[in-house]
Structures are given as C-alpha cells and as structure tokens.
Design a protein around this motif. Sequence first.
Motif, PDB file in Angstrom:
ATOM      1  N   ARG A  17      50.184  14.108  23.675  1.00 36.79           N
ATOM      2  CA  ARG A  17      49.101  14.811  23.407  1.00 36.79           C
ATOM      3  C   ARG A  17      48.464  15.807  24.060  1.00 36.79           C
ATOM      4  O   ARG A  17      47.858  16.835  23.911  1.00 36.79           O
ATOM      5  N   ARG A  18      47.864  14.913  25.168  1.00 35.08           N
ATOM      6  CA  ARG A  18      47.282  15.777  26.364  1.00 35.08           C
ATOM      7  C   ARG A  18      47.917  16.920  26.702  1.00 35.08           C
ATOM      8  O   ARG A  18      47.260  18.026  26.746  1.00 35.08           O
TER       9      ARG A  18
ATOM     10  N   LYS B  91      47.676  19.600  24.054  1.00 34.84           N
ATOM     11  CA  LYS B  91      46.130  20.095  24.046  1.00 34.84           C
ATOM     12  C   LYS B  91      45.872  21.203  25.272  1.00 34.84           C
ATOM     13  O   LYS B  91      45.401  22.192  24.838  1.00 34.84           O
TER      14      LYS B  91
ATOM     15  N   ARG C 222      45.162  25.084  24.788  1.00 38.43           N
ATOM     16  CA  ARG C 222      43.745  25.704  25.489  1.00 38.43           C
ATOM     17  C   ARG C 222      44.142  26.831  26.299  1.00 38.43           C
ATOM     18  O   ARG C 222      43.382  27.721  26.575  1.00 38.43           O
TER      19      ARG C 222
ATOM     20  N   GLU D 224      42.240  30.242  25.457  1.00 37.13           N
ATOM     21  CA  GLU D 224      41.267  30.792  26.264  1.00 37.13           C
ATOM     22  C   GLU D 224      41.689  30.455  27.772  1.00 37.13           C
ATOM     23  O   GLU D 224      41.426  29.909  28.742  1.00 37.13           O
TER      24      GLU D 224
ATOM     25  N   MET E 227      49.352  10.994  35.271  1.00 39.38           N
ATOM     26  CA  MET E 227      49.162  10.031  36.293  1.00 39.38           C
ATOM     27  C   MET E 227      49.283  10.394  37.764  1.00 39.38           C
ATOM     28  O   MET E 227      48.906  10.260  38.692  1.00 39.38           O
TER      29      MET E 227
ATOM     30  N   PRO F 229      43.726  12.097  37.670  1.00 37.70           N
ATOM     31  CA  PRO F 229      44.003  12.581  35.954  1.00 37.70           C
ATOM     32  C   PRO F 229      42.755  13.445  35.265  1.00 37.70           C
ATOM     33  O   PRO F 229      42.888  14.026  34.248  1.00 37.70           O
ATOM     34  N   ALA F 230      41.717  13.274  36.158  1.00 34.44           N
ATOM     35  CA  ALA F 230      40.612  14.128  35.567  1.00 34.44           C
ATOM     36  C   ALA F 230      40.799  15.537  35.835  1.00 34.44           C
ATOM     37  O   ALA F 230      40.120  16.418  35.182  1.00 34.44           O
TER      38      ALA F 230
ATOM     39  N   GLN G  28      36.088  11.283  24.066  1.00 37.04           N
ATOM     40  CA  GLN G  28      37.497  11.385  24.428  1.00 37.04           C
ATOM     41  C   GLN G  28      37.747  10.978  25.876  1.00 37.04           C
ATOM     42  O   GLN G  28      36.836  10.963  26.718  1.00 37.04           O
TER      43      GLN G  28
ATOM     44  N   GLY H 121      39.268  10.662  29.544  1.00 37.35           N
ATOM     45  CA  GLY H 121      39.488  11.754  30.579  1.00 37.35           C
ATOM     46  C   GLY H 121      40.991  11.578  30.952  1.00 37.35           C
ATOM     47  O   GLY H 121      41.516  12.579  31.598  1.00 37.35           O
ATOM     48  N   ILE H 122      41.700  10.584  30.357  1.00 38.99           N
ATOM     49  CA  ILE H 122      43.180  10.533  30.898  1.00 38.99           C
ATOM     50  C   ILE H 122      44.182  10.952  29.963  1.00 38.99           C
ATOM     51  O   ILE H 122      44.774  11.899  30.134  1.00 38.99           O
ATOM     52  N   CYS H 123      44.063  10.478  28.522  1.00 40.59           N
ATOM     53  CA  CYS H 123      44.950  11.057  27.648  1.00 40.59           C
ATOM     54  C   CYS H 123      44.332  12.007  26.697  1.00 40.59           C
ATOM     55  O   CYS H 123      45.217  12.424  25.901  1.00 40.59           O
ATOM     56  N   TYR H 124      42.959  12.352  26.719  1.00 42.82           N
ATOM     57  CA  TYR H 124      42.492  13.430  25.970  1.00 42.82           C
ATOM     58  C   TYR H 124      42.168  13.023  24.565  1.00 42.82           C
ATOM     59  O   TYR H 124      42.203  13.900  23.687  1.00 42.82           O
ATOM     60  N   GLU H 125      42.399  11.454  24.184  1.00 42.24           N
ATOM     61  CA  GLU H 125      42.373  11.147  22.927  1.00 42.24           C
ATOM     62  C   GLU H 125      41.025  10.422  22.541  1.00 42.24           C
ATOM     63  O   GLU H 125      40.376  10.391  23.556  1.00 42.24           O
TER      64      GLU H 125
ATOM     65  N   CYS I  18      44.945   3.429  29.615  1.00 39.95           N
ATOM     66  CA  CYS I  18      45.160   4.559  30.351  1.00 39.95           C
ATOM     67  C   CYS I  18      44.487   4.193  32.132  1.00 39.95           C
ATOM     68  O   CYS I  18      45.296   4.424  32.877  1.00 39.95           O
TER      69      CYS I  18
ATOM     70  N   THR J 170      37.421   9.894  37.836  1.00 41.35           N
ATOM     71  CA  THR J 170      36.245  10.952  37.751  1.00 41.35           C
ATOM     72  C   THR J 170      35.549  11.006  39.113  1.00 41.35           C
ATOM     73  O   THR J 170      35.358  12.099  39.619  1.00 41.35           O
TER      74      THR J 170
ATOM     75  N   ASN K 150      36.555  24.746  23.547  1.00 42.13           N
ATOM     76  CA  ASN K 150      37.071  23.241  23.553  1.00 42.13           C
ATOM     77  C   ASN K 150      37.225  22.633  22.341  1.00 42.13           C
ATOM     78  O   ASN K 150      37.052  21.383  22.258  1.00 42.13           O
TER      79      ASN K 150
ATOM     80  N   GLU L 250      39.692  23.137  19.894  1.00 44.14           N
ATOM     81  CA  GLU L 250      41.111  23.196  19.077  1.00 44.14           C
ATOM     82  C   GLU L 250      41.281  21.856  18.751  1.00 44.14           C
ATOM     83  O   GLU L 250      41.979  21.462  17.619  1.00 44.14           O
ATOM     84  N   ASN L 251      41.099  20.906  19.585  1.00 47.84           N
ATOM     85  CA  ASN L 251      41.450  19.527  19.358  1.00 47.84           C
ATOM     86  C   ASN L 251      41.013  18.810  18.210  1.00 47.84           C
ATOM     87  O   ASN L 251      41.561  18.008  17.371  1.00 47.84           O
TER      88      ASN L 251
ATOM     89  N   ASN M 112      44.729  13.712  15.312  1.00 44.32           N
ATOM     90  CA  ASN M 112      43.528  13.013  16.195  1.00 44.32           C
ATOM     91  C   ASN M 112      43.122  11.870  15.450  1.00 44.32           C
ATOM     92  O   ASN M 112      43.052  10.743  15.938  1.00 44.32           O
TER      93      ASN M 112
END
Lengths: 151, 306
Positions: free
Chosen positions: A6-7, A10, A14, A18, A64, A97-98, B21, B23-27, B45, B58, B104, B106-107, B113
């Motif tokens: 999914r990432r 997404k 985007r 944008e 990763m 991954p950030a 959410q 920060g790794i998989c955006y879920e 994750c 991060t 930011n 669309e998700n 989701n």
Amino acid sequence: MAALPRRIIKETQRLMQEPVPGISAVPDDTNARYFHVIVTGPEDSPFEGGLFKLELFLPEDYPMSAPKVRFITKIYHPNIDRLGRICLDILKDKWSPALQIRTVLLSIQALLSAPNPDDPLANDVAELWKVNESEAIRNAKEWTRRYAMDN
Amino acid sequence: MKGALNSIFIYSLQHIDKLLQCGICYEYMNTSVITSCSHNYCSLCIRKYLHYKTQCPTCFEETFEKDLRKNNLLDEIIIHYLNFKDKSEKKFYQKEILTVENRNFENVHSPNNFECKKKQNVPDTNEILDKNLESPMSMASNTTPRGQKNDQQNISTPSTSTELRIPSMFTPKRKGFQNEENELVECPVCKVDVPQNNINKHLDDCLKRENTKVQPKKCEPKRKPLPKLVLSLMKDNIIRKKLKEFGLLTQGDRKTLETRLQRYIILYNAECDKINPRSISELIKQCEEEENLERKIQKPSNVNIL
C-alpha cells in the motif's frame, strides 16, 4: 505484479496528484516498481535548461532498502559517473524508511545545484571541478546543451 | 464562521490521521510499539527494519528490538479513531473533506484503509468509550450546513438526546452537580468523595468496575518473544532443526532457510505485542503465503536495474 505494498500505491498517487516542482516521476505501465523520472536542471546551476532522464526502481524489500536510481541522460557532474550511478548518502548508508521517493528525487535535484567534488564518483570530473572550477562548469553546460536539451 | 470552524476541524483530523500512520508502511499502526527515542511504529514493521539497521528510522538513534515497548494506549486510540471515522465518513467526512484542500489526504478515502482494522484482533468496542466519541460527532453535526443536519442524526446512535451522556464511570467527579447539603463521604475503593445518599450505588459501580479490570489480565496468555539467533553462525542442519521445531518447512537452499526462519521469528515476536496473539498455525500459514508470493514476484521484477 501482485501484492504491491500500500505504501507504494500511496506514494505513487501523491507523486501524480502533487508533483514536486521540476520533477516528474511516472510508473511504468508494466511494472509499478519502476519509475520513469525527469528532473529539470535547477536554476543558476550549469544544468539549467536541461531535462535529465532517470530511472528509479523500488526493490522487493522497499522501504527497508533504498530505491535504486540512475541517470539515463549523460551528465557532467562530480558525483555522477559515466554509467549514471549517483553518489548520494541517502541512497546508500543513510537510507531510512522515513524517507520516500519524493525526498530522494528532491535530494538529487539539490545535488545538481550543489556538486560536491570532495566526495567524488567521477574522479576526473571532480578533479577538474577542484582545480579549475570555471572550466568544469563550462563542460557541464556544454554537456547539458548536448545531451539534455531538445531530445 | 461555520466554514472556518469546519476547516479547522477537518485540518485537525487530517493531522491526527497522519500521526496515527506508521512511518514505515504508511498504514494505521497495527500493534504499535514505542522506541526509547519516543517514535511509534507497527511492531512488525520496526522489527523487520531493525534487522537491516539497528536505528530508529526517524531520528537515527541506535535502537534494538529489546528497546521496543508495546503502546496499548495508542492502539486503543487508533481503534476508536477508526470507529469514529467509519461512522462519520459517509455523511460528514466524505462531502466536506473533498472540498477542502486535498493535501496529504488521498489515503483517507480509500476504503482499503479499513483493512487494518480487520487485521487487528479488535476486541468488541467498549460501550462506554464509544459513547464518549459522540461528543466530537455532535460537534461535527453542529458545524455542517443546515440541510445536512437531519442526515447527521441518523448516523449517531438511536438515542435522540443531544445532551452528552456521562457514563457511570465518571459519576464520582460529578459531585458539583449533586445537592450541596448532602454530606460527602470517601469511597473506600476509588477514594473519591461521594454524597452520602449516593454512596451505595457508587460503591456497587466501583466494585463492578474493579472486577472487570482485574479479569482480563488474568486470562491474558503471556507469550514470550523468541531469542535472537545469529543465523550466519548456524550450520544448515541446526537451522533445519530449528525450523522443524517451530513447525516450518525444511526444504530449500541455505538462503531460503535463513529467510524463512527469520521471517517467522520476526512475525512471532511482533505477535507477542498483541493483546490477543493469533495461533501458531496462523502465523506459520502467513509465513508460507508470504514466501510463496515473494517467489512469484522475484522472477519478473529483477530484470530492471543492475
């Protein structure tokens, strides 16, 4: 093909909705992990006016590990070699991954604005960049005109 | 004015949405854990990533699996946030949000989701907290244009009163509303002052609550995480033995065996952070499915770069 994380979906959405100014990244029709990228040469850099094609690939274990990015258009730059490989820390050991496709492409754009001859990949270019910067810049402009304009 | 309030409300929600959410998989985070540097990720994750690099994605602070702690509160917030979003989305959210800046966001609309809600073994939503969630809801309906007001009421629970109902667990704090002449006495259970004529009812509630609090902890099965293995130092037959021990397949070359064992250990340990971990056979099944899927994908995708 199947099971695209999914990432990635997404990020792709985007990027399309944008886009980053001066950068276009479009996924390939047959492989959603492969992107056709065009970066415009930043203003006030020797690459100004050029359109640089790159390819970007998201490996199996993305995020990763870092995306693989390569210049397809020839470019005269101390941190980019003849094969288009890029010397950029966030593509190697500083990957996290950030970060994401967007930030990677922004960093590449920034690298064009600020070449770093002290951490070279193309040794001859870096050498000239240090010894005779104005000539190096002249070369870069010439290459931009020759390879990155009106294809 | 109403419009301005609306956008503030939506903007705040968007912000919260983003914060919840991973920060790794955006879920939305699934079984969240917190690092010692105070960053949150899905347990699975971050455990996977720490096998690549022992640092927080991060802030790059050095982080090991042993530093991770469950963050139950965050899990609960996410469950209730999704519940709230689910209820309000059809009426309020969808119409309004599309008109406000789409940044930011669309998700949020993709129905997919909500999958992560299913992924988690969500226990039945706590009735009390559910009712509390009505307060932002009624705020939302107040700020929508008049025409939508009727629709709004349909999505909240059948009760028609707009008054915020305070659940019984908060009664002790409502002493201000009680008759002032009443003498206050301290509840022996929760140490809160309660008017004398209410103390019996309060005590009943209090004791009932105490009981429910203790019970779930007792029946919680404690599953211990598996120790870390130095795979590169293990011989093939030892790895096979381990795989067999866990009930995993033992065929394949060295790399397949290592990946299989590691995948299982990471998944198992992430599962330990869950309130209701899935059964071992489910974990084994998931590992096998993932492995098969990757094998299929690997063939076509490697063609491209280098």
